[in-house]
Design an enzyme around this catalytic site. Structure first.
Site, mmCIF file in Angstrom:
data_model
loop_
_atom_site.group_PDB
_atom_site.id
_atom_site.type_symbol
_atom_site.label_atom_id
_atom_site.label_comp_id
_atom_site.label_asym_id
_atom_site.label_seq_id
_atom_site.Cartn_x
_atom_site.Cartn_y
_atom_site.Cartn_z
ATOM 1 N N LYS A 75 0.837 -1.211 0.000
ATOM 2 C CA LYS A 75 0.000 0.000 0.000
ATOM 3 C C LYS A 75 0.869 1.256 0.000
ATOM 4 O O LYS A 75 0.589 2.226 -0.707
ATOM 5 C CB LYS A 75 -0.939 -0.028 1.216
ATOM 6 C CG LYS A 75 -2.080 -1.026 1.022
ATOM 7 C CD LYS A 75 -2.779 -1.448 2.296
ATOM 8 C CE LYS A 75 -3.719 -2.615 1.962
ATOM 9 N NZ LYS A 75 -4.187 -3.359 3.129
ATOM 10 N N GLN A 116 -5.200 -2.179 9.332
ATOM 11 C CA GLN A 116 -4.874 -3.471 8.727
ATOM 12 C C GLN A 116 -5.383 -4.610 9.611
ATOM 13 O O GLN A 116 -5.088 -4.663 10.800
ATOM 14 C CB GLN A 116 -3.345 -3.578 8.529
ATOM 15 C CG GLN A 116 -2.896 -4.804 7.785
ATOM 16 C CD GLN A 116 -3.359 -4.841 6.325
ATOM 17 O OE1 GLN A 116 -3.241 -3.843 5.606
ATOM 18 N NE2 GLN A 116 -3.905 -5.969 5.897
ATOM 19 N N ASP A 118 -11.796 2.167 3.828
ATOM 20 C CA ASP A 118 -11.970 0.725 3.688
ATOM 21 C C ASP A 118 -13.462 0.357 3.762
ATOM 22 O O ASP A 118 -13.832 -0.809 3.558
ATOM 23 C CB ASP A 118 -11.210 0.024 4.833
ATOM 24 C CG ASP A 118 -10.531 -1.249 4.381
ATOM 25 O OD1 ASP A 118 -10.511 -1.511 3.157
ATOM 26 O OD2 ASP A 118 -10.035 -1.994 5.244
#
Ligand code: NDP
Length: 283
Positions: free
Chosen positions: A53, A97, A120
Site C-alpha cells: 500500500k 490493517q 476501507d
C-alpha cells in the site's frame, strides 16, 4: 475464447489518472491526499500488504503515513491512535490493517475511525449506508471485483451470481453490490450442503474462501464469469487462488488469475477512496 482479465492492467490505467490528478494538485501548490495505515503487531502477511500500500501511494504521488504499533498494544491505546488520526486535518483516509492481534476487539477499533475517512468502508456507518443503498465508501475488494466484472463486459442484470464466502470484508458486501446491480444472488459458506450444486448454476462465480484450488472444472457452469479472490500460499512458496485456473479456464467466458487479479484492484480502490475522501474534505 476465454478472456483472462489482469487486475494489474486495469489498476495501472486507473492509477495513471489518479497520478495525473495529484500531479496537477502539486503544480497548483495544493496539499496532496494522505492515507494513514495502522498496523498492530508483526503478522508477516500484513507487513507485506502494508508495504504494498505504501509503495502504491508513492507511485501516484499520494502521501502515506504508516503507524506501526506494538503487538502488545492495548485496546485503549489502539483506539487513541485511530481517534487522533480521525481528527488530524492532514489525513484524508485511514486503514486499519486486519486481522488484529488476539485479544483486540476489531469492531470496537473500526468504530473509532471517522466515517468520512473510512476508506476501507468498514465502519458501521458506511457498511450500513451501503446496505441501505446510500452513498458511502464501498469496501475495497468488493469494489475491485465489480470493476473487474465491468472490464469483463459482464452484463450483471438478470444473471445468477454465486458468492462463496460470507466475510464482512469480501463475501457479504460483494453479494450486496451484485444484488444492487440486479443479479440474483446466492451466498454459500462452510455450512452449505452440496456446494457444487450451486456453483454449477452460477453465471457469475465469486470465489472468496481461502482454500487453494478448491474449485476445479466440475464446479463451473460453461460460459461463467469467474472472479477468484482467494490468495493461498503453496508449499513451494507460490501463490494461487481458490480456483484451479488451468483446469477451469477453458470453460469460462472470463476469469481472473492469482496473483495479478483481484489484489491490485483492491489497493487501487483504496487509493481511489482516499482521493474521494480528500476531494470531499477540501472542496
Ligand atoms: P474469511 O476466512 O473471513 O472467510 C472465508 C469464507 O469462506 C467464510 O465465509 C467461510 O464460511 C467460507 N468457507 C470456508 N470454507 C469453506 C468451504 N469449504 N466451502 C464453502 N465456503 C467455505 O476470508 P476473507 O473473506 O477475508 O478472504 C477470503 C480469501 O480472499 C482469502 O484467501 C483471502 O486471503 C483473500 N482475500 C484477497 C483479497 C485481495 O485483495 N485479493 C482481499 C481480501 C481477502 P463460514 O462463514 O461458514 O466460516
Amino acid at each position: 475464447m476465454t478472456q483472462v482479465i489482469y487486475g494489474t492492467e486495469l489498476a495501472a490505467k486507473i492509477r495513471e489518472s489518479m497520478k495525473q490528478e495529484i500531479a496537477d494538485l502539486v503544480k497548483r501548490g495544493e496539499r496532496v491526499p494522505c492515507l494513514a495505515v495502522v498496523l498492530a503487531g508483526n503478522n508477516p502477511a500484513s507487513i507485506s500488504y502494508i508495504k504494498g500500500k505504501e509503495k502504491a501511494c508513492q507511485a501516484i504521488g499520494m502521501k502515506s503515513v504508516m503507524k506501526l504499533l506494538d503487538e502488545n498494544i492495548t485496546q485503549q491505546q489502539l483506539e487513541a491512535v485511530l481517534k487522533e488520526l480521525s481528527e488530524d486535518d492532514s489525513v484524508d483516509g485511514i486503514l486499519l490493517q486486519l486481522p488484529l492481534p488476539d485479544g483486540l476487539d476489531e469492531n470496537s477499533a473500526i468504530n473509532c475511525i471517522n466515517p468520512d475517512k473510512d476508506v476501507d468502508g468498514l465502519t458501521p456507518i458506511n457498511f450500513g449506508r451501503m446496505f441501505l443503498g446510500e452513498r458511502s465508501f464501498r469496501p475495497c475488494t468488493p469494489s475491485g471485483i465489480m470493476a473487474i466484472l465491468d472490464a469483463m463486459e459482464c452484463e450483471i442484470e438478470g444473471k445468477h451470481a454465486v458468492v462463496v464466502g460470507r466475510s464482512k470484508l469480501v463475501g457479504t458486501p460483494v453479494a450486496r453490490l451484485l444484488q444492487d446491480a440486479n443479479a440474483t444472488v446466492t451466498i454459500c459458506h462452510s455450512r452449505t450442503k452440496d456446494l457444487r450444486r450451486f456453483t454449477k448454476e452460477a453465471d457469475i462465480l465469486i470465489a472468496a474462501v481461502g482454500k487453494a484450488k478448491m474449485f476445479d472444472a466440475s464446479y463451473i457452469k460453461e460460459g461463467a464469469y469467474v472472479v477468484d479472490v482467494g490468495v493461498n500460499r503453496l508449499d513451494d512458496g507460490h501463490l494461487c487462488g481458490d480456483v484451479d485456473f488451468d483446469d477451469v479456464r477453458d470453460y469460462c467466458t472470463a476469469i481472473t488469475p492469482v496473483p495479478k487479479g483481484v489484489g491490485p484492484m483492491t489497493i487501487t480502490m483504496l487509493l481511489k477512496n482516499t482521493l474521494i475522501a480528500y476531494r470531499e474534505r477540501t472542496w
